[in-house]
Design an enzyme around this catalytic site. Structure first.
Site, PDB file in Angstrom:
ATOM      1  N   CYS A  69      -3.319  24.388   4.377  1.00 35.85           N
ATOM      2  CA  CYS A  69      -4.681  24.876   4.824  1.00 35.85           C
ATOM      3  C   CYS A  69      -5.520  23.976   5.460  1.00 35.85           C
ATOM      4  O   CYS A  69      -6.427  23.597   4.989  1.00 35.85           O
ATOM      5  CB  CYS A  69      -5.279  25.488   3.672  1.00 35.85           C
ATOM      6  SG  CYS A  69      -4.321  26.691   2.862  1.00 35.85           S
ATOM      7  N   ARG A  85       1.924  11.828   8.206  1.00 40.07           N
ATOM      8  CA  ARG A  85       1.518  10.967   9.376  1.00 40.07           C
ATOM      9  C   ARG A  85       1.107  11.700  10.732  1.00 40.07           C
ATOM     10  O   ARG A  85       0.122  11.011  11.422  1.00 40.07           O
ATOM     11  CB  ARG A  85       2.854  10.509   9.681  1.00 40.07           C
ATOM     12  CG  ARG A  85       3.508   9.448   8.398  1.00 40.07           C
ATOM     13  CD  ARG A  85       4.433   8.394   8.992  1.00 40.07           C
ATOM     14  NE  ARG A  85       4.093   7.347   9.584  1.00 40.07           N
ATOM     15  CZ  ARG A  85       4.094   7.284  11.079  1.00 40.07           C
ATOM     16  NH1 ARG A  85       4.813   8.220  11.849  1.00 40.07           N
ATOM     17  NH2 ARG A  85       3.389   6.153  11.554  1.00 40.07           N
TER      18      ARG A  85
HETATM   19  N1  LLP Z   1       4.867  -6.255   4.389  1.00 41.20           N
HETATM   20  C1  LLP Z   1       3.419  -5.886   4.078  1.00 41.20           C
HETATM   21  C2  LLP Z   1       2.536  -6.964   3.238  1.00 41.20           C
HETATM   22  C3  LLP Z   1       2.946  -4.700   4.298  1.00 41.20           C
HETATM   23  O1  LLP Z   1       1.584  -4.455   4.177  1.00 41.20           O
HETATM   24  C4  LLP Z   1       3.729  -3.711   5.208  1.00 41.20           C
HETATM   25  C5  LLP Z   1       3.238  -2.455   5.376  1.00 41.20           C
HETATM   26  C6  LLP Z   1       4.981  -4.080   5.192  1.00 41.20           C
HETATM   27  C7  LLP Z   1       5.560  -5.496   4.868  1.00 41.20           C
HETATM   28  C8  LLP Z   1       6.104  -3.147   5.999  1.00 41.20           C
HETATM   29  O2  LLP Z   1       5.802  -2.686   7.081  1.00 41.20           O
HETATM   30  P1  LLP Z   1       6.765  -1.789   7.992  1.00 41.20           P
HETATM   31  O3  LLP Z   1       7.771  -2.795   8.440  1.00 41.20           O
HETATM   32  O4  LLP Z   1       7.165  -0.676   7.042  1.00 41.20           O
HETATM   33  O5  LLP Z   1       5.993  -1.328   9.065  1.00 41.20           O
HETATM   34  N2  LLP Z   1       1.543   4.321   6.288  1.00 41.20           N
HETATM   35  C9  LLP Z   1       1.586   3.778   7.585  1.00 41.20           C
HETATM   36  C10 LLP Z   1       2.307   2.446   7.428  1.00 41.20           C
HETATM   37  C11 LLP Z   1       1.452   1.305   6.376  1.00 41.20           C
HETATM   38  C12 LLP Z   1       2.157   0.083   6.219  1.00 41.20           C
HETATM   39  C13 LLP Z   1       1.452  -0.583   5.274  1.00 41.20           C
HETATM   40  N3  LLP Z   1       1.987  -1.896   5.074  1.00 41.20           N
HETATM   41  C14 LLP Z   1       2.568   4.487   8.483  1.00 41.20           C
HETATM   42  O6  LLP Z   1       2.894   5.728   8.060  1.00 41.20           O
HETATM   43  O7  LLP Z   1       2.864   4.357   9.608  1.00 41.20           O
END
Ligand code: LLP
Length: 447
Positions: free
Chosen positions: A367, A335
């Site tokens: 790296c 992240r």
């Molecule tokens: N529902 C859908 C359709 C989603 O695409 C996502 C997240 C969630 C729920 C849940 O979102 P949350 O509550 O966890 O924010 N890798 C990124 C975050 C990508 C989120 C993708 N979709 C990060 O590390 O910040």
């Protein structure tokens, strides 16, 4: 009413304390002992924090007749996590065959599982149909395939349509999904045509609409806007097209606190405010209340997670920057390098040590120059210390890689003084397990 604890607002797990030995303790477990027993890097998940987050979300929905919380598995998923969220009464949002398989491995109830994704593989759709899992449709083409496939397997696909509402939360560009040019969902104006197609297709049942505007949002206002937009859309579908929508899924995306600067909206207030707005918006339009769904991922599991690293070498550069190397980094937490995410740390084996005058930069072992976990932290950290990085429960394990051919760490679930492995550490042999060598490169053959 008693205040509801919404753990997404605290950086640390709710059970984090300092014990008599001056060590960080989580879930009643001494982190120094955890590091000795399980090795480092180590992901720790605090069960109580997950329980309280889920409870806060559900409690906010208490005044709503039929509401469900679907945990977004992409934040963190393994078989034990599926079991835990089932016990907590949550449903599950999955996006891949791997996540579907994990849910099946945990015997997670199919009717409480929803398959998402903007370009689902055919195998994923087929598996979802066989298992009777709800499918969130992302395009017209996909709907056509789903209906064809449902007919072939003799199933009725229960579907929702993902809508792009044109609402943007204030968050990192890479994790916004609700804006008009998003790769996810359908524009509002295309929804009636798809809804008609689905409603008139045999083997398909239109259950609802879905929208997810993005992730790590600190504010509830964008969600309230989405409610109004979707209420208008549902109203139009009913009045102009005679199509009834029974389910409304407003996605996830509620933010958490990573550093003292973050001021996330509390989980309880979020689910409460959103559900109250749905009641208001639907009754104003004379519509019956839909089944309401929310899909939090990060805000359920984020602050439950802590990563333990052992500090290695320390050095001071010509410009006086102090670097301290950790035994993990961007492969277990991508992240910071991906989103410039900031974190908070402590020295887990010397919690009562004085803050130093000069800051130290905690760098990963990979790296890449950008592999920096925390820039300039005022931590009394030195070689050999155990560093704990907070709020690593979401999108760390789930986004981890084997970069530089390093095995992925283990994950332990802690509760009431007990620590159980829920994901084994990968071994060095796991890294070569899939390798194959063509005959022409076999040992002893020289060209
Ligand atoms: N529902 C859908 C359709 C989603 O695409 C996502 C997240 C969630 C729920 C849940 O979102 P949350 O509550 O966890 O924010 N890798 C990124 C975050 C990508 C989120 C993708 N979709 C990060 O590390 O910040």
């Amino acid at each position: 009413m008693k205040t509801v604890i919404s753990p997404n607002t605290g950086i640390k797990p709710v059970t984090a304390t300092v014990n008599a030995r001056g060590h960080l303790e989580i879930g009643g477990c001494d982190t120094v002992e955890l590091a000795e027993k399980f090795g480092t890097p180590l992901w720790i998940l605090d069960e109580e924090t997950i329980r309280l987050s889920a409870a806060a979300c559900l409690k906010g929905l208490k005044g709503y007749p039929d509401a469900r919380v679907l945990y977004a598995g992409k934040a963190f998923l393994c078989t034990a996590m599926c079991r835990l969220i089932d016990k907590l009464g949550l449903g599950l949002d999955v996006v891949s065959l791997g996540e579907l398989h994990t849910a099946a491995n945990a015997r997670f109830p199919h009717e409480k599982t929803y398959l998402h994704g903007n370009n689902k593989a055919r195998a994923e759709i087929e598996e979802a149909l066989k298992q009777g899992i709800n499918i969130v449709i992302d395009s017209f083409d996909e709907a056509k395939y789903v209906v064809q496939c449902a007919a072939a397997v003799g199933a009725t696909a229960k579907v929702l349509i993902r809508v792009t509402p044109g609402v943007e939360p204030d968050t990192h560009q890479h994790i916004k999904t609700g804006q008009h040019d998003s790769k996810f969902g359908l524009p509002l104006e295309s929804v009636p045509e798809l809804a008609r197609f689905i409603s008139t297709s045999k083997n398909m049942e239109l259950r609802g609409l879905h929208a997810h505007i993005g992730s790590q949002s600190g504010d509830v206002e964008p969600y309230l806007k989405v409610v109004d937009i979707l209420a208008d859309l549902i109203d139009g579908l009913k009045k102009e097209h005679n199509i009834e929508i029974s389910d409304l899924d407003l996605g996830g995306g509620l933010g958490i606190a990573y550093t003292e600067k973050d001021r996330p909206f509390p989980m309880f207030d979020w689910s409460h405010a959103v559900s109250e707005r749905v009641k208001q918006a639907f009754s104003q339009r004379g519509l019956s209340l839909p089944v309401l769904m929310l899909e939090p991922g990060r805000s359920i599991v984020g602050t439950a997670g802590v990563t333990l690293y052992r500090a290695g070498y320390r050095k001071t550069m010509g410009n006086q920057t102090n670097y301290l190397g950790l035994d993990g980094g961007m492969a277990d937490n991508p992240r910071p390098i991906t989103y410039q995410a900031e974190y908070t740390a402590c020295v887990a084996n010397r919690m009562n040590a004085q803050k130093p005058v000069d800051p130290i930069t905690l760098v990963g072992r990979y790296c890449e120059s950008g592999d920096i976990i925390i820039k300039e932290a005022y931590l009394p950290a030195d070689s050999g210390d155990l560093l704990a990085i907070f709020a690593t429960g979401a999108y760390n394990y789930s986004m981890a890689s084997n970069y530089n051919r390093t095995p992925r760490p283990a994950c332990v679930l802690v509760a009431n003084g007990q620590a159980d492995i829920i994901i084994e550490r990968e071994s060095i042999d796991d890294l070569v397990r899939q390798d194959r060598v063509p005959d022409r490169l076999a040992e002893g053959t020289h060209q």
